[in-house]
Scaffold this motif. Sequence first.
Motif, PDB file in Angstrom:
ATOM      1  N   SER A  51       0.813  -1.213   0.000  1.00 12.68           N
ATOM      2  CA  SER A  51       0.000   0.000   0.000  1.00 12.68           C
ATOM      3  C   SER A  51       0.854   1.273   0.000  1.00 12.68           C
ATOM      4  O   SER A  51       0.580   2.211  -0.733  1.00 12.68           O
ATOM      5  N   LYS A  94      -5.782   8.702   5.195  1.00 15.45           N
ATOM      6  CA  LYS A  94      -6.391   7.898   4.131  1.00 15.45           C
ATOM      7  C   LYS A  94      -7.913   7.984   4.197  1.00 15.45           C
ATOM      8  O   LYS A  94      -8.573   8.112   3.165  1.00 15.45           O
ATOM      9  N   SER A  99     -10.149   7.060   1.099  1.00 14.48           N
ATOM     10  CA  SER A  99      -9.573   5.748   0.805  1.00 14.48           C
ATOM     11  C   SER A  99      -9.867   4.762   1.926  1.00 14.48           C
ATOM     12  O   SER A  99     -10.101   5.157   3.066  1.00 14.48           O
TER      13      SER A  99
END
Length: 112
Positions: A51, A94, A99
């Motif tokens: 990631s 995030k 996300s």
Amino acid sequence: MKRQTKIIILTAGFVLFSAFLWAQNKGAEQIVLFGGTTGNVTFKHKLHQNSLGDCNLCHNLFPQTPGIVKKLKDQGKLANKKVMSQCTKCHREKINAGSKSGPVTCKGCHIK
């Protein structure tokens, strides 16, 4: 062979070799980190590696040494909740960006 051609071939070889080495550094699937009195943390290392892409985001603070979190805490070189603050900061960023992210609460990571 011209000098310039040799330099290009050597540079291309170096780049390919570096890419090969980077691809081989897969790291552990999971790592169990010392979590103090709230319980240890099963850290999904490979997921984070894939990631984030930049190992130094974590490894600039935590050298690649087994048990490093506990060692640094015992030596007084790692402030209380420093690991947690780094993780939750990234997770919150995030989430705020829309996300998918990891937990942002203590019990989301620490298991007794």
